[in-house]
Design an enzyme around this catalytic site. Structure first.
Site, PDB file in Angstrom:
ATOM      1  CG  HIS A  34      -0.397  -0.448   2.683  1.00  0.00           C
ATOM      2  ND1 HIS A  34       0.732   0.752   2.848  1.00  0.00           N
ATOM      3  CD2 HIS A  34      -0.460  -1.549   3.502  1.00  0.00           C
ATOM      4  CE1 HIS A  34       1.521   0.124   3.645  1.00  0.00           C
ATOM      5  NE2 HIS A  34      -0.042  -0.988   4.142  1.00  0.00           N
ATOM      6  CG  HIS A  37       4.308  -1.528   2.327  1.00  0.00           C
ATOM      7  ND1 HIS A  37       2.953  -1.772   1.990  1.00  0.00           N
ATOM      8  CD2 HIS A  37       5.000  -2.137   3.787  1.00  0.00           C
ATOM      9  CE1 HIS A  37       2.761  -2.914   2.617  1.00  0.00           C
ATOM     10  NE2 HIS A  37       3.775  -2.856   3.587  1.00  0.00           N
ATOM     11  CE  LYS A 149       1.019  -0.853  11.291  1.00  0.00           C
ATOM     12  NZ  LYS A 149       0.490  -1.989  10.793  1.00  0.00           N
TER      13      LYS A 149
HETATM   14  P1  AMP Z   1       5.113  -4.821   6.325  1.00  0.00           P
HETATM   15  O1  AMP Z   1       4.865  -5.102   4.979  1.00  0.00           O
HETATM   16  O2  AMP Z   1       3.277  -4.843   7.297  1.00  0.00           O
HETATM   17  O3  AMP Z   1       6.041  -5.800   7.792  1.00  0.00           O
HETATM   18  O4  AMP Z   1       5.761  -3.588   6.278  1.00  0.00           O
HETATM   19  C1  AMP Z   1       7.234  -3.195   5.568  1.00  0.00           C
HETATM   20  C2  AMP Z   1       7.924  -1.960   6.130  1.00  0.00           C
HETATM   21  O5  AMP Z   1       6.576  -0.877   5.564  1.00  0.00           O
HETATM   22  C3  AMP Z   1       7.570  -1.956   8.017  1.00  0.00           C
HETATM   23  O6  AMP Z   1       9.194  -0.491   7.763  1.00  0.00           O
HETATM   24  C4  AMP Z   1       6.689  -0.849   8.339  1.00  0.00           C
HETATM   25  O7  AMP Z   1       6.988   0.271   9.302  1.00  0.00           O
HETATM   26  C5  AMP Z   1       6.220  -0.172   7.057  1.00  0.00           C
HETATM   27  N1  AMP Z   1       5.079   0.469   6.917  1.00  0.00           N
HETATM   28  C6  AMP Z   1       3.832  -0.090   6.992  1.00  0.00           C
HETATM   29  N2  AMP Z   1       2.199   0.357   6.665  1.00  0.00           N
HETATM   30  C7  AMP Z   1       2.938   1.517   7.234  1.00  0.00           C
HETATM   31  C8  AMP Z   1       2.244   2.699   7.037  1.00  0.00           C
HETATM   32  N3  AMP Z   1       1.164   2.964   6.860  1.00  0.00           N
HETATM   33  N4  AMP Z   1       2.959   4.550   6.602  1.00  0.00           N
HETATM   34  C9  AMP Z   1       4.303   4.217   6.779  1.00  0.00           C
HETATM   35  N5  AMP Z   1       5.127   2.960   6.797  1.00  0.00           N
HETATM   36  C10 AMP Z   1       4.397   1.560   6.730  1.00  0.00           C
END
Ligand code: AMP
Length: 281
Positions: A34, A37, A149
């Site tokens: 999204h 990311h 986040k």
């Molecule tokens: P994930 O796929 O959930 O493991 O997230 C991958 C990276 O994206 C991690 O560094 C998260 O902190 C970051 N991330 C996830 N959601 C958000 C968001 N809404 N805003 C900024 N970074 C995000």
């Protein structure tokens, strides 16, 4: 964009980049991408010569009974989005490429992983620091971006980098939110329409505490109460934790006297959501 499924394939590319003196940036993800990311990708793209994104649903960071089996996936869409944002290499390994049957090694940061999310997910951060260490070593990145986040995760990774002397700059990018304030998350896709409208109360409760702080309240207990009172009356929501902690040590505080984290985790139906806000006197 080159799609790499093996470590050896990725290493060949990285070694060539290194010989050319390129600055390599990494964005680790679990996919189902999204704008949160993609904001990390944009940051790395504008500060590095070469961008690597990884998509890997890391089994070691899920505890027993957690949602690994239903974690959302859409690799085709992820690939398209990453290509559009100018990613050079997508690393998308199978689980046994990262963790062969005889895998025994873990990286763990003590203390910082005990509170907040660590209380209900005791093995989670060990899984995160293990995969992130592996990705750092495989990609030889100079810079890596993470989202605010997952604030506790970012603090733990920064500490790991410091303690283990990884020569890598860690960037923490702001939380990207939906129009109503809900933090973007792959897990939001689990929510029914009704649950989605309840989910906004987590963010609103953090904002209410922030507003109370801005009006002069420095007592952590009062800020916590403010968050709790607005959430307890919300249908569909069960609070995991709502806390006021020092933004650096993640320890509970009595009074706000330096930069402080308002953090919450709630269950909305069967979906666990987290969010946080920093306040700074
Ligand atoms: P994930 O796929 O959930 O493991 O997230 C991958 C990276 O994206 C991690 O560094 C998260 O902190 C970051 N991330 C996830 N959601 C958000 C968001 N809404 N805003 C900024 N970074 C995000």
């Amino acid at each position: 964009m080159i799609k790499c499924e093996t470590i050896s394939q990725l290493r060949e590319i990285v070694n060539e980049w290194k010989q050319q003196g390129k600055r390599i940036g990494l964005v680790p993800t679990m996919g189902y991408l999204h704008e949160g990311h993609l904001s990390l990708i944009d940051y790395i793209k504008s500060h590095c010569d070469c961008v690597i994104a990884s998509v890997f649903v890391n089994p070691k960071q899920f505890g027993p009974g957690e949602d690994i089996d239903r974690y959302p996936q859409d690799f085709e869409r992820d690939m398209q989005l990453l290509q559009e944002r100018g990613v050079d290499v997508l690393f998308i390994p199978e689980s046994n490429e990262i963790y062969p049957d005889d895998y025994y090694t873990y990286v763990q940061v003590d203390e910082l992983g005990k509170g907040l999310c660590g209380r209900s997910r005791p093995t989670h951060f060990r899984g995160v620091t293990t995969i992130v260490s592996k990705l750092f070593l495989i990609t030889k990145c100079d810079v890596a971006a993470f989202g605010q986040k997952d604030y506790q995760q970012a603090v733990i990774i920064q500490r790991m980098v410091k303690d283990l002397n990884f020569d890598i700059q860690i960037i923490v990018c702001p939380t990207v939110r939906e129009e109503d304030g809900v933090a973007m998350s792959s897990r939001n896709s689990y929510l029914s329409a009704e649950e989605r409208s309840s989910a906004v109360h987590l963010y609103q409760s953090l904002k209410r505490a922030e507003n109370l702080f801005k009006s002069g309240e420095l007592h952590a207990a009062r800020l916590r109460e403010e968050m709790k009172s607005s959430l307890l009356s919300t249908p569909e929501i069960n609070v995991d934790y709502l806390e006021v902690v020092d933004a650096e040590t993640l320890q509970s505080i009595d009074k706000v006297h330096r930069i402080t984290l308002l953090a919450g985790a709630v269950w909305v139906g069967k979906t666990r959501l987290i969010d946080n806000i920093l306040i700074d006197p």
